[in-house]
Motif scaffolding. Structure first.
Motif, PDB file in Angstrom:
ATOM      1  N   SER A  86       0.799  -1.631  -0.327  1.00 53.67           N
ATOM      2  CA  SER A  86      -0.188   0.190   0.304  1.00 53.67           C
ATOM      3  C   SER A  86       0.704   1.580   0.211  1.00 53.67           C
ATOM      4  N   TYR A  87       2.007   1.189   0.989  1.00 49.49           N
ATOM      5  CA  TYR A  87       2.857   2.625   1.210  1.00 49.49           C
ATOM      6  C   TYR A  87       3.498   2.525  -0.257  1.00 49.49           C
ATOM      7  N   THR A  88       3.540   1.090  -1.349  1.00 50.36           N
ATOM      8  CA  THR A  88       4.421   1.558  -2.790  1.00 50.36           C
ATOM      9  C   THR A  88       3.926   1.727  -3.715  1.00 50.36           C
ATOM     10  N   LEU A  89       2.694   1.427  -3.264  1.00 50.63           N
ATOM     11  CA  LEU A  89       1.782   2.063  -4.402  1.00 50.63           C
ATOM     12  C   LEU A  89       1.006   3.798  -4.657  1.00 50.63           C
ATOM     13  N   ILE A  90       1.503   4.182  -3.008  1.00 55.11           N
ATOM     14  CA  ILE A  90       0.948   5.442  -2.563  1.00 55.11           C
ATOM     15  C   ILE A  90       2.288   6.717  -3.425  1.00 55.11           C
ATOM     16  N   ALA A  91       3.335   5.573  -3.138  1.00 56.31           N
ATOM     17  CA  ALA A  91       5.309   6.312  -3.317  1.00 56.31           C
ATOM     18  C   ALA A  91       4.778   6.889  -4.860  1.00 56.31           C
ATOM     19  N   ILE A  92       4.201   5.538  -5.462  1.00 60.56           N
ATOM     20  CA  ILE A  92       4.396   5.281  -7.061  1.00 60.56           C
ATOM     21  C   ILE A  92       3.371   6.554  -7.356  1.00 60.56           C
ATOM     22  N   TYR A  93       2.162   6.389  -6.940  1.00 66.79           N
ATOM     23  CA  TYR A  93       1.439   8.333  -7.688  1.00 66.79           C
ATOM     24  C   TYR A  93       2.261   9.712  -6.943  1.00 66.79           C
ATOM     25  N   THR A  94       2.581   9.157  -5.830  1.00 65.33           N
ATOM     26  CA  THR A  94       2.362  10.948  -5.407  1.00 65.33           C
ATOM     27  C   THR A  94       4.286  11.366  -5.814  1.00 65.33           C
ATOM     28  N   LYS A  95       4.890  10.201  -6.120  1.00 64.39           N
ATOM     29  CA  LYS A  95       6.350  11.090  -7.037  1.00 64.39           C
ATOM     30  C   LYS A  95       6.766  11.004  -8.501  1.00 64.39           C
ATOM     31  N   TRP A  96       5.705   9.849  -8.972  1.00 63.07           N
ATOM     32  CA  TRP A  96       5.955   9.845 -10.365  1.00 63.07           C
ATOM     33  C   TRP A  96       4.260  10.297 -10.738  1.00 63.07           C
ATOM     34  N   THR A  97       3.204  10.747 -10.956  1.00 67.76           N
ATOM     35  CA  THR A  97       2.303  11.447 -11.196  1.00 67.76           C
ATOM     36  C   THR A  97       2.292  12.789 -11.650  1.00 67.76           C
ATOM     37  N   PRO A  98       1.796  12.893 -13.692  1.00 66.66           N
ATOM     38  CA  PRO A  98       2.293  14.310 -13.943  1.00 66.66           C
ATOM     39  C   PRO A  98       1.679  15.554 -13.508  1.00 66.66           C
ATOM     40  N   GLY A  99       2.446  16.595 -12.929  1.00 64.36           N
ATOM     41  CA  GLY A  99       1.899  17.340 -12.165  1.00 64.36           C
ATOM     42  C   GLY A  99       2.173  17.745 -10.785  1.00 64.36           C
ATOM     43  N   ALA A 115       2.302   3.655 -14.609  1.00 62.37           N
ATOM     44  CA  ALA A 115       1.810   2.397 -14.894  1.00 62.37           C
ATOM     45  C   ALA A 115       2.817   1.384 -14.997  1.00 62.37           C
ATOM     46  N   GLY A 116       4.401   1.445 -15.376  1.00 61.21           N
ATOM     47  CA  GLY A 116       5.683   0.413 -15.301  1.00 61.21           C
ATOM     48  C   GLY A 116       5.566  -0.153 -13.804  1.00 61.21           C
ATOM     49  N   LEU A 117       5.682   0.906 -13.071  1.00 57.72           N
ATOM     50  CA  LEU A 117       6.563   0.709 -11.452  1.00 57.72           C
ATOM     51  C   LEU A 117       4.788   0.149 -10.858  1.00 57.72           C
ATOM     52  N   VAL A 118       3.817   0.371 -10.760  1.00 58.24           N
ATOM     53  CA  VAL A 118       2.253  -0.385 -10.651  1.00 58.24           C
ATOM     54  C   VAL A 118       2.170  -1.666 -11.176  1.00 58.24           C
ATOM     55  N   PHE A 119       2.672  -2.102 -11.972  1.00 59.58           N
ATOM     56  CA  PHE A 119       2.541  -3.683 -12.476  1.00 59.58           C
ATOM     57  C   PHE A 119       3.722  -4.217 -12.096  1.00 59.58           C
ATOM     58  N   TYR A 120       4.956  -3.384 -11.722  1.00 60.13           N
ATOM     59  CA  TYR A 120       6.059  -4.085 -11.514  1.00 60.13           C
ATOM     60  C   TYR A 120       5.601  -4.395  -9.518  1.00 60.13           C
ATOM     61  N   ALA A 121       4.942  -3.957  -8.788  1.00 56.60           N
ATOM     62  CA  ALA A 121       4.355  -3.534  -7.942  1.00 56.60           C
ATOM     63  C   ALA A 121       3.761  -4.364  -7.271  1.00 56.60           C
ATOM     64  N   GLU A 190      -2.044 -14.609 -13.530  1.00 58.57           N
ATOM     65  CA  GLU A 190      -2.907 -14.214 -12.674  1.00 58.57           C
ATOM     66  C   GLU A 190      -2.758 -12.873 -12.870  1.00 58.57           C
ATOM     67  N   ILE A 191      -1.454 -12.481 -13.882  1.00 57.36           N
ATOM     68  CA  ILE A 191      -0.958 -10.877 -14.234  1.00 57.36           C
ATOM     69  C   ILE A 191      -1.837 -10.391 -15.505  1.00 57.36           C
ATOM     70  N   VAL A 192      -1.503 -12.498 -16.456  1.00 59.32           N
ATOM     71  CA  VAL A 192      -2.558 -12.620 -18.073  1.00 59.32           C
ATOM     72  C   VAL A 192      -3.968 -11.480 -17.474  1.00 59.32           C
ATOM     73  N   ARG A 193      -4.493 -13.054 -16.459  1.00 62.25           N
ATOM     74  CA  ARG A 193      -6.068 -12.290 -16.441  1.00 62.25           C
ATOM     75  C   ARG A 193      -6.497 -10.495 -15.936  1.00 62.25           C
ATOM     76  N   ALA A 310     -11.720   4.209  -7.700  1.00 59.16           N
ATOM     77  CA  ALA A 310     -11.546   2.904  -8.439  1.00 59.16           C
ATOM     78  C   ALA A 310     -10.105   1.923  -7.960  1.00 59.16           C
ATOM     79  N   PRO A 311      -9.143   2.888  -7.676  1.00 61.50           N
ATOM     80  CA  PRO A 311      -8.297   1.814  -7.135  1.00 61.50           C
ATOM     81  C   PRO A 311      -7.710   1.971  -5.795  1.00 61.50           C
ATOM     82  N   VAL A 312      -8.449   2.334  -5.353  1.00 60.91           N
ATOM     83  CA  VAL A 312      -8.821   2.660  -3.890  1.00 60.91           C
ATOM     84  C   VAL A 312      -9.464   0.930  -3.286  1.00 60.91           C
ATOM     85  N   VAL A 313     -10.562   1.443  -4.114  1.00 61.03           N
ATOM     86  CA  VAL A 313     -11.786   0.354  -3.772  1.00 61.03           C
ATOM     87  C   VAL A 313     -10.976  -1.053  -4.291  1.00 61.03           C
TER      88      VAL A 313
END
Length: 371
Positions: A86-99, A115-121, A190-193, A310-313
């Protein structure tokens, strides 16, 4: 088991009513079908619940405080992994989201980077949680439950000392490669699905009906393969834990056990896995509901326009589902160990749990393991 099945029915009906009252008709139709399916499933399963309840109650290891402590440690490991995710996702969105303000400090901010970092996480979280759960399964099957099946209850004095600790050592060292390999196969599926699900949603948003149907069919096909692999992997891990086999040989022996010794008929008659899966589904729904209510009641600044609802839910449902599945590993490990032991050494169960052996024999007289 009654409570689990009834709770899942109530939650499905409540979500269905909510979608109909809010005008979200596509979701309402889907959950109406799910609610009807859960109702019919409960009505059809009621007569088989007493027999399924006898399976976990036959294994006395569930009652010891040491085993409960060891299971809690495994659950804490997964909870820590989920929190870090959860902390990793928040950090990704906070640091690399444009703007974001950090984008002006030489950081490469773009949607593709996010998208790439979220996929890896997500991949790392799913694989790690799979490994944690399967190590717990191998630990319990090769330790407490396997020792109970072959040596009897601890009170008889024949069970080896520190059997669970020894099983954990084998599962986390000698057998870790086999467990990680089997977990990787499930994670890739699971990732393919998930990717196919995203493609289907994207095609629906663009109005491409043909592409959406193809993605839906592919997602269903991959989901079926994933379910079959999960189904056999559980018993393969128990073969690994009990007899120290590598993954490929354990998978082959599991297939032989199901096809040549009739264990599939016994497993299919058990409702333990079904009840635990419905319970995990209900907990995932509750977690997603709490995440949604949190966003609606607190109105956080990062979700001012509702872009993260939607992502949080979705991630709340995923975390709740994964934690519940891992927590149910303890019960399912005991039941599955009985099935594997029944396939390899059926007469041991006659001495260990005569009541269960007689019930299963009376329901499975056509299976040659009982003569």
């Amino acid at each position: 088991m009654h409570i689990t099945l009834v709770l899942s029915v109530i939650l499905n009906i409540a979500i269905c009513i909510y979608h109909w009252t809010t005008g979200y008709y596509s979701g309402a139709i889907i959950f109406t079908i799910i609610a009807l399916f859960s109702i019919f499933a409960y009505l059809g399963f009621r007569s088989r619940i007493p027999l399924a309840s006898l399976l976990p109650s036959s294994n006395g290891c569930l009652q010891t405080s040491q085993e409960r402590l060891r299971r809690c440690l495994h659950h804490l490991d997964l909870a820590s992994c989920s929190k870090w995710f959860s902390y990793t996702l928040i950090a990704i969105y906070t640091k690399w989201t444009p703007g974001n303000p950090s984008c002006g400090n030489g950081t490469s901010c773009s949607g593709s980077t996010v998208a790439g970092l979220v996929f890896y996480a997500v991949f790392s979280y799913l694989w790690t949680s799979q490994v944690i759960g399967n190590v717990a399964l191998a630990t319990l099957a090769g330790g407490a439950y396997g020792s109970w099946y072959y040596f009897g209850p601890r009170e008889q004095g024949q069970m080896p000392k520190h059997s669970t600790l020894g099983a954990f050592g084998r599962a986390s060292t000698f057998s870790l490669g086999s467990i990680a390999f089997g977990s990787l196969i499930v994670t890739i599926l699971e990732i393919v699905r998930i990717i196919l699900n995203a493609a289907r949603n994207n095609a629906n948003a663009q109005g491409s009906i043909v592409e959406a149907c193809l993605a839906c069919c592919a997602e269903f096909f991959v989901g079926c393969i994933e379910g079959v692999v999960r189904y056999f992997n559980r018993y393969a891990y128990i073969e690994i834990a009990l007899y120290g086999k590598p993954y490929i040989k354990a998978a082959k022996d599991t297939w032989t056990m199901f096809t040549d010794r009739g264990i599939d008929a016994l497993v299919n008659d058990s409702l333990v896995g079904m009840a635990l899966m419905w319970g995990a589904y209900a907990i995932g729904l509750l977690c997603s509901l709490f995440g949604y209510l949190y966003l609606r009641l607190t109105h956080p600044a990062y979700n001012a326009d509702g872009q993260y609802t939607a992502p949080v839910v979705l991630f709340a449902f995923l975390i709740g589902l994964q934690c519940s599945i891992t927590m149910s590993t303890a019960i399912e490990a005991g039941v599955s160990t009985i099935f594997v032991g029944l396939g390899e050494d059926p007469q041991v169960l006659a001495a260990r749990a005569p009541d269960l052996f007689e019930v299963r024999a009376s329901k499975s007289q056509h299976i040659h393991i009982f003569g």
